[in-house]
Design a protein around this motif. Structure first.
Motif, PDB file in Angstrom:
ATOM      1  N   GLU A  26       0.831  -1.208   0.000  1.00 18.27           N
ATOM      2  CA  GLU A  26       0.000   0.000   0.000  1.00 18.27           C
ATOM      3  C   GLU A  26       0.867   1.261   0.000  1.00 18.27           C
ATOM      4  O   GLU A  26       0.533   2.249  -0.662  1.00 18.27           O
ATOM      5  CB  GLU A  26      -0.935  -0.013   1.203  1.00 18.27           C
ATOM      6  N   GLN A  63       2.075   1.909  -3.484  1.00 16.99           N
ATOM      7  CA  GLN A  63       0.976   2.370  -4.337  1.00 16.99           C
ATOM      8  C   GLN A  63       0.683   3.851  -4.090  1.00 16.99           C
ATOM      9  O   GLN A  63       0.518   4.634  -5.029  1.00 16.99           O
ATOM     10  CB  GLN A  63      -0.278   1.532  -4.075  1.00 16.99           C
ATOM     11  N   ARG A  90       3.519   6.127  -5.489  1.00 16.78           N
ATOM     12  CA  ARG A  90       3.420   6.222  -6.945  1.00 16.78           C
ATOM     13  C   ARG A  90       2.266   7.128  -7.364  1.00 16.78           C
ATOM     14  O   ARG A  90       2.395   7.955  -8.268  1.00 16.78           O
ATOM     15  CB  ARG A  90       3.224   4.828  -7.552  1.00 16.78           C
ATOM     16  N   GLU A  91       1.108   6.980  -6.703  1.00 16.77           N
ATOM     17  CA  GLU A  91      -0.050   7.810  -7.044  1.00 16.77           C
ATOM     18  C   GLU A  91       0.232   9.284  -6.769  1.00 16.77           C
ATOM     19  O   GLU A  91      -0.184  10.161  -7.536  1.00 16.77           O
ATOM     20  CB  GLU A  91      -1.276   7.341  -6.262  1.00 16.77           C
ATOM     21  N   TYR A 119       4.218  -7.080  -7.496  1.00 14.21           N
ATOM     22  CA  TYR A 119       4.954  -6.322  -8.512  1.00 14.21           C
ATOM     23  C   TYR A 119       6.113  -7.178  -9.039  1.00 14.21           C
ATOM     24  O   TYR A 119       7.289  -6.935  -8.726  1.00 14.21           O
ATOM     25  CB  TYR A 119       5.494  -5.013  -7.920  1.00 14.21           C
TER      26      TYR A 119
END
Length: 426
Positions: free
Chosen positions: A256, A259, A262-263, A300
């Motif tokens: 998480e 993620q 990256r967002e 990933y």
């Protein structure tokens, strides 16, 4: 203290005044005008100094004003131009005009220079105004005022590789292990509030600059946490290393966390999508880290993941080699150092003739606004009769008189140009 933003005022030097003078040699009858021109004012110039790291000097000196040029002299001698004012800035400094928002320059290379305020030209002496009709003009120009600006300076750290991740995932510890840098390390969030740089010696003749960047949290692209303070520096790096807490301390979830990071990067700018990146799976000395690492690799499978422990040093050298190899294959410059030119962003300049001045009413006063006219007022010596006649002639030939009549100006009305007020006379 690390300072990465500053607001300052700069002003180029005023030009020296031209003078009124005449030749007075004993055996030269009717010698004529001999007034010299004034010298040019100095520019304010920014020059990159690789020895500087922050903008802290601008906390203590916020005003920079170059010297004015010397006044003209007799016997047609021109005044000496003033030296430029050199202001040193660290590499990675972006310069913007605070009043207009205009981008002025991006200073990244050692020795690179940028003129941020031009000095004014020197005023012309009376020799320059001699004509067949007036061979002995009794007028000279004042020096042109130097350009003045309010600037915003913004420093974006120049590093080859940047360490990114949530607070307390071990970025500072990793930097201290692989370089001689000694960042502040503590068991609490946001121990690192400003970027820390360290030079990493790979051991095979290669080296690179590694940056420990302040911790990132969700909503950073909207300014949450350190927000823009963090993202401003990330965009300069050529390679990104995501440092993840595989020990899942404080209830963290490495999948998480990655993620969200990256967002946040992509929300700030889509170009992060193609930025080279590595994954540093840190804290592998803690329980459950192996299980979390396997889960991450399954989520990933295409990512380059390196298991390390910043505390024990396990796997760190392998990561250093991987960072150096990634840097060798990365673009020579960061993606943000050169703006992409597309048909949508490319500027096209067209000549559109228009009046160089505007007229408006301020109560009973007619205000004439125009850059050239306001400069004319500042450079005209109204104590000289010939200068006043020249000023009136320029107003007439440039169309100001006719424009004032169209706006209703009549005999005796007050006209204002810049700081000068006078009566309208038919």
């Amino acid at each position: 203290m690390f300072v990465d933003q500053a607001k300052i005022y700069v002003k180029g030097g005023d030009g020296g005044n031209g003078i009124v003078s005449y030749r007075r040699e004993k055996y030269v009858p009717l010698g004529g005008p001999a007034g010299g021109d004034g010298g040019r004012g100095g520019d304010v110039v920014f020059i990159v100094d690789k020895g500087l790291r922050t903008l802290i000097d601008f906390r203590y000196q916020r005003h920079f004003k170059a010297e004015r040029g010397q006044h003209g002299k007799t016997k047609n001698q021109h005044g000496k131009g003033a030296p430029d004012m050199i202001v040193k800035v660290p590499p990675g400094t972006i310069v913007k005009d605070e009043d207009t928002g205009a981008f002025l320059g991006d200073l990244v290379r050692d020795g690179q220079s940028l003129v941020v305020a031009h000095g004014g030209r020197g005023g012309r002496g009376n020799t320059r105004f001699a004509t067949e009709a007036n061979k002995a003009p009794d007028m000279a120009e004042k020096g042109e005022p130097g350009e003045e600006r309010n600037l915003i300076l913004e420093l974006k750290v120049l590093a080859d590789i940047g360490l990114v991740g949530y607070p307390s995932v071990g970025k500072s510890t990793l930097l201290s292990v692989v370089s001689a840098a000694r960042p502040k390390i503590g068991a609490y969030h946001f121990t690192t509030l400003t970027p820390e740089l360290g030079v990493v010696d790979v051991g095979d003749g290669r080296s690179f600059v590694l940056a420990d960047l302040p911790g990132l949290i969700e909503g950073a692209h909207e300014g949450h946490g350190l927000g823009y303070e963090f993202l401003r520096h990330v965009e300069r790096t050529r390679v990104i290393v995501h440092v993840l807490d595989m020990g899942a301390t404080e209830g963290r979830n490495p999948i998480e966390d990655y993620q969200v990071i990256r967002e946040e990067l992509l929300a700030y700018d889509k170009r992060f999508e193609v930025q080279p990146e590595l994954i540093a799976a840190n804290k592998m000395d803690l329980p459950d880290s192996e299980m979390n690492l396997q889960s991450f690799k399954e989520a990933y499978p295409d990512k380059a993941v390196y298991a390390i422990s910043g505390v024990t040093g396990s796997g760190v050298q392998e990561l250093v080699y991987a960072m150096a190899n990634a840097l060798d294959s990365a673009p020579e410059t960061a993606l943000w150092t050169e703006e992409e030119v597309t048909p949508e962003t490319q500027k096209v300049f067209r000549f559109e003739p228009k009046e160089s001045f505007e007229i408006r009413r301020d109560g009973n006063v007619y205000v004439v606004e125009g850059k050239d006219l306001e400069k004319l007022v500042k450079m005209t010596n109204f104590a000289q009769f010939d200068a006043v006649k020249r000023f009136q002639r320029i107003l007439r030939t440039s169309g100001v008189d006719d424009a004032l009549r169209k706006r209703g100006a009549a005999e005796g009305d007050v006209i204002r140009i810049g700081d000068m007020e006078f009566e309208f006379v038919e």
